[in-house]
Design an enzyme around this catalytic site. Structure first.
Site, mmCIF file in Angstrom:
data_model
loop_
_atom_site.group_PDB
_atom_site.id
_atom_site.type_symbol
_atom_site.label_atom_id
_atom_site.label_comp_id
_atom_site.label_asym_id
_atom_site.label_seq_id
_atom_site.Cartn_x
_atom_site.Cartn_y
_atom_site.Cartn_z
ATOM 1 N N ASP A 199 86.020 -47.749 60.274
ATOM 2 C CA ASP A 199 86.397 -47.859 58.870
ATOM 3 C C ASP A 199 87.649 -46.995 58.639
ATOM 4 O OD1 ASP A 199 85.257 -48.760 56.016
ATOM 5 O OD2 ASP A 199 85.705 -46.631 55.839
ATOM 6 N N HIS B 31 79.107 -54.268 58.838
ATOM 7 C CA HIS B 31 80.185 -53.276 58.820
ATOM 8 C C HIS B 31 79.828 -51.980 59.529
ATOM 9 C CE1 HIS B 31 83.808 -51.358 57.410
ATOM 10 N NE2 HIS B 31 83.108 -50.388 56.839
#
Length: 323
Positions: A98, A302
């Protein structure tokens, strides 16, 4: 695995440290802490590496500078260089997820002498856009892109802080592989998409019945406690420097990542729903001259290193052994 506090020349950093051997530096994203790498730290240590995962600037028990403009990628890469010096290491393979992936790419770009290889999860290396990012992100009279929602000080942090546990449960579930197939029109929730003005980011996210199987309650409570202590401002300040980063990075125009690199992303990652993202990933070899793999992890969302811990650890270790 030991937790310790290290005073560097930039900030005081809280780190997890395990193993002996070549250094692997693990950088988390938002909203995460160093514990998001707990599985990889153990696996790397057992494989003969030293694994160090810091709470990044503004997170957990690491210092959180007061002013928003102290959270540029240059500040954070500087923290990593200072951390290497503080723990007596000349170089590292840098791994990021991320926002940590963005930092990892920039570390490899700016200091290939200190970061000999890079592994990025969820966020590919991207070209600088022709105009500041805030000019590109979509918005209408009713909705705006989540990164724009994060720009106004104290708005998002007030929403998230009303019930930290609920906010984190909603965001984690909605961005996970368990939320749905994430195909066009299938209604899979996305916390990193468009936000209704006036109602906030969390309002349209489902409240999950429980935590995903890959996130034990004890680990989740540790995450909640960290954000109840630190607040969300530090993490949100990374977003508040997107345009400032763009301005400062003009000196790097045309520069490419030359160290060995590995990329991986979940098949159900929220980032793949961003228009043009698949083309950006396909075009990465133009920006990363020694890209040694671009892996799509089936059915994963994610939170890649937590959702598929064994698979991700094995891919990282295979890459390290081939360096």
């Amino acid at each position: 695995m030991t937790e310790t506090s290290i005073q560097t020349r930039t900030i005081n950093m809280s780190i997890l440290d395990a193993g002996q051997g070549p250094l692997v530096l693990l950088c988390h994203g938002f909203p995460e802490t160093k514990y998001s790498w707990r599985h990889q730290i153990d696996a790397l240590a057992q494989a003969g590496y030293r694994a160090v995962a810091p709470d990044m600037r503004g997170y957990g028990d690491t210092d959180a500078p007061e002013h928003a403009d102290q959270y540029t990628v240059f500040h954070v890469v500087g923290d990593l260089v200072a951390l290497l010096d503080a723990i007596g290491e000349k170089e590292a393979v840098v791994v990021g997820h991320d926002w940590g992936a963005t930092i990892a790419w920039q570390a490899a770009l700016l200091r290939p002498d200190r970061f000999r290889a890079v592994v990025a999860l969820s966020v590919p290396m991207m070209e600088q856009p022709p105009v500041p990012p805030s000019k590109i992100f979509p918005q209408t009279e009713e909705v705006l892109f989540y990164a724009l929602y994060f720009q106004e000080p104290q708005i998002a942090e007030a929403e998230f802080s009303r019930d930290v546990s609920l906010a984190l449960r909603k965001v984690i579930f909605a961005a996970s592989g368990e939320a749905g197939r994430r195909k066009p029109g299938d209604g899979t929730p996305n916390p990193f998409g468009m936000v209704m003005k006036g109602s906030g980011l969390l309002a349209n996210l489902p409240t999950p019945a429980g935590l995903p199987e890959w996130l034990p309650n004890s680990d989740f409570e540790k995450l909640v406690a960290a954000f109840e202590s630190s607040g969300f401002t530090g993490g949100l300040n990374y977003y508040r420097n997107l345009d400032r980063n763009w301005e400062l990075q003009q000196t790097q125009a045309g520069q490419t990542v030359t160290v060995p690199a590995l990329f991986m992303i979940g098949e159900r990652d929220t980032g793949l729903s961003i228009p043009g993202m698949e083309q950006i990933i396909a075009g990465m070899p133009n920006l990363v001259s020694d890209l040694r793999g671009s892996n799509v992890i089936q059915e994963a969302g994610h939170w890649l290193q937590q959702e598929r811990p064994t698979e991700i650890s094995e891919l990282i270790i295979k890459f390290l052994r081939e360096l």
